[in-house]
Design an enzyme around this catalytic site. Structure first.
Site, PDB file in Angstrom:
ATOM      1  N   LEU A  44       0.863  -1.170   0.000  1.00 60.68           N
ATOM      2  CA  LEU A  44       0.000   0.000   0.000  1.00 60.68           C
ATOM      3  C   LEU A  44       0.903   1.224   0.000  1.00 60.68           C
ATOM      4  CD1 LEU A  44      -2.679  -0.918   2.728  1.00 60.68           C
ATOM      5  CD2 LEU A  44      -2.879  -1.161   0.245  1.00 60.68           C
ATOM      6  N   ASP A  45       0.496   2.272  -0.715  1.00 57.80           N
ATOM      7  CA  ASP A  45       1.278   3.501  -0.721  1.00 57.80           C
ATOM      8  C   ASP A  45       1.401   4.044   0.704  1.00 57.80           C
ATOM      9  OD1 ASP A  45       1.395   3.302  -3.477  1.00 57.80           O
ATOM     10  OD2 ASP A  45      -0.334   4.620  -3.781  1.00 57.80           O
ATOM     11  N   LYS A  46       2.406   4.852   0.926  1.00 51.02           N
ATOM     12  CA  LYS A  46       2.688   5.382   2.266  1.00 51.02           C
ATOM     13  C   LYS A  46       1.450   6.009   2.898  1.00 51.02           C
ATOM     14  CE  LYS A  46       5.428   8.895   4.672  1.00 51.02           C
ATOM     15  NZ  LYS A  46       6.442   9.968   4.531  1.00 51.02           N
ATOM     16  N   THR A  48      -1.718   5.624   2.050  1.00 54.98           N
ATOM     17  CA  THR A  48      -2.928   4.815   1.965  1.00 54.98           C
ATOM     18  C   THR A  48      -2.998   3.931   3.200  1.00 54.98           C
ATOM     19  OG1 THR A  48      -2.853   4.773  -0.454  1.00 54.98           O
ATOM     20  CG2 THR A  48      -4.176   3.087   0.625  1.00 54.98           C
ATOM     21  N   ARG A  62      -4.995   5.649  -8.005  1.00 58.26           N
ATOM     22  CA  ARG A  62      -4.751   7.091  -8.072  1.00 58.26           C
ATOM     23  C   ARG A  62      -4.582   7.552  -9.522  1.00 58.26           C
ATOM     24  NH1 ARG A  62       0.292   7.390  -4.226  1.00 58.26           N
ATOM     25  NH2 ARG A  62       0.158   9.645  -4.626  1.00 58.26           N
TER      26      ARG A  62
END
Length: 330
Positions: free
Chosen positions: A153-155, A157, A255
Site C-alpha cells: 500500500l502507498d505510504k 494509503t 490514483r
C-alpha cells in the site's frame, strides 16, 4: 529460463522486437517474480551486466526479434531492515503461515530509497514474525529487505495488507495475486463528480516524472483494471465518495486511473492531484494531511489450508471526520 536470482538468458519474442531493451528486460524480470526498479536495472546496464548476442548493451538499445539477451543481476545491497520495537503494528489476523495487517497512513511498507528504516517490515522483524526461510532465501535475494511482502500500500494509503510468514505461504500468495484471485476493495473521496466506470488501460512509469505512473506511456508493458462505483455525491458535486475494486495491483493504480481516466483525482493526493480549486474544499483537503484512500476489504483463499478468508477495516478517524464535513458542507 534459469534461476532469476542469478544469471539468466532469454530470446527476444516477435512482439518485443521494436521495444527498448530495458523495457523488455523489466518485463522478463516481472514474469520471473523478481521486480527491480528502472534505476537498478540501468545500473546493471552501466556495469555491463546486460548483453545482447554476447555484446554489452545500452538501456535504450532497440531489441531485435530472435536476439539472445543475457542478464547478470548485481547482488542485492546489504540489508538495512533491522528490527524496530518502537513501531506499533496492528495485526488483525495471525496464523503460522501469514499475517493480515491494518496499516496506518504514513507508514512505508518496506525499506527502500529514502526510507531506510521505520517501515512496516522493521516493526514486523521486531515481533519475530517470520520463519527463517522467508528471510534467508537464496532464490529471492530481495527477501532480506522485504521479507514476506507480496503486495504494498502507498505510504499515505491506510488499510489491509497480507504478509507471508513462510516461504510456502509467500509463493502461494504470489500465485493468487498473479492469477487475480485476491479480492481488494478501496474507498476513496475524489475531487469532482465521479461516475460508475471500468478503467482498463496500459500502465507504466511516466517518462517525464520519475515518481509518477501513467496510462499514457505507449510502451507500457502492463495492463491495469479498476472498477469504480459511485457511492455518494458530496458537497453538491464538489467531491464524490467512490468504491474501487481491483483486478490488477499496479503501483499507484487507483490514483492514476481516477486522475487520468476519471478526471477526478483523489482528495489530498499531492502527487497526482492539483489541489481543489474551490476554497472551502481546499481547506478541507489541507486539514486532512494525507490522501483519502483506504483499503477496506481484503479477501483470498488461504494459500495453505484453502479456507476462504475475508477481512474488513473501518475507516480511520481522520477519514471519517473529512467525510462528515463533506456530507454537511458545500
Amino acid at each position: 529460463m534459469s534461476n532469476p536470482a542469478g544469471r539468466f538468458t532469454f530470446v527476444v519474442a516477435p512482439a518485443d522486437g521494436p521495444l527498448r531493451l530495458d523495457i523488455v528486460v523489466l518485463e522478463q524480470l516481472r514474469r520471473q517474480g523478481r521486480e527491480v526498479s528502472r534505476s537498478v536495472l540501468h545500473q546493471w546496464f552501466r556495469e555491463g551486466r546486460v548483453c545482447i548476442d554476447g555484446a554489452p548493451a545500452k538501456a535504450a538499445t532497440r531489441s531485435r526479434c530472435g536476439a539472445t539477451v543475457e542478464v547478470d543481476p548485481a547482488p542485492p545491497p546489504a540489508s538495512e531492515a533491522e528490527p524496530d520495537p518502537d513501531l506499533v503494528i496492528e495485526i488483525v489476523y495471525k496464523d503460522e503461515h501469514l499475517l493480515v495487517i491494518d496499516k496506518p497512513a504514513g507508514l512505508v511498507v518496506h525499506p527502500g530509497r529514502g526510507h531506510p528504516g521505520k517501515t512496516l517490515v522493521n516493526g514486523l522483524l521486531a515481533l519475530d514474525c517470520f520463519d527463517p526461510s522467508v528471510i534467508d532465501d537464496d532464490a529471492n535475494p530481495e527477501a532480506v529487505l522485504r521479507p514476506g511482502i507480496v503486495h504494498r500500500l502507498d505510504k499515505d494509503t491506510s488499510g489491509l495488507l497480507v504478509v507471508a510468514r513462510t516461504r510456502q505461504a509467500r509463493e502461494g500468495l504470489k500465485e493468487l495475486f498473479a492469477s487475480h484471485r485476491i479480492d481488494r476493495e478501496y474507498e476513496a473521496i475524489v475531487v469532482g463528480r465521479a461516475v460508475n466506470a471500468t478503467y482498463d488501460t496500459f500502465h507504466g512509469r511516466d517518462p517525464s516524472h520519475r515518481l509518477k505512473f501513467t496510462t499514457r506511456n505507449p510502451v507500457a508493458p502492463r495492463r491495469a483494471i479498476t472498477h469504480v462505483t459511485l457511492e455518494q455525491e458530496l458537497a453538491q458535486g464538489l467531491a464524490s465518495l467512490v468504491r474501487c475494486r481491483l483486478e490488477t495491483g499496479r503501483t499507484h493504480q487507483i490514483r492514476v486511473h481516477l486522475f487520468e481516466r476519471g478526471n477526478t483525482p483523489v482528495l489530498g493526493d499531492a502527487l497526482y492531484g492539483k489541489g481543489a480549486l474551490q476554497p472551502w474544499l481546499r481547506q478541507v483537503e489541507q486539514s486532512l494531511g494525507r490522501h483519502w484512500l483506504h483499503a477496506g476489504i481484503l479477501g483470498f483463499e488461504h494459500p495453505i489450508s484453502g479456507k476462504a478468508m475475508r477481512f474488513t477495516s473501518p475507516l480511520p478517524e481522520e477519514l471519517v471526520m473529512c467525510l462528515e464535513a463533506l456530507r454537511q458542507g458545500g
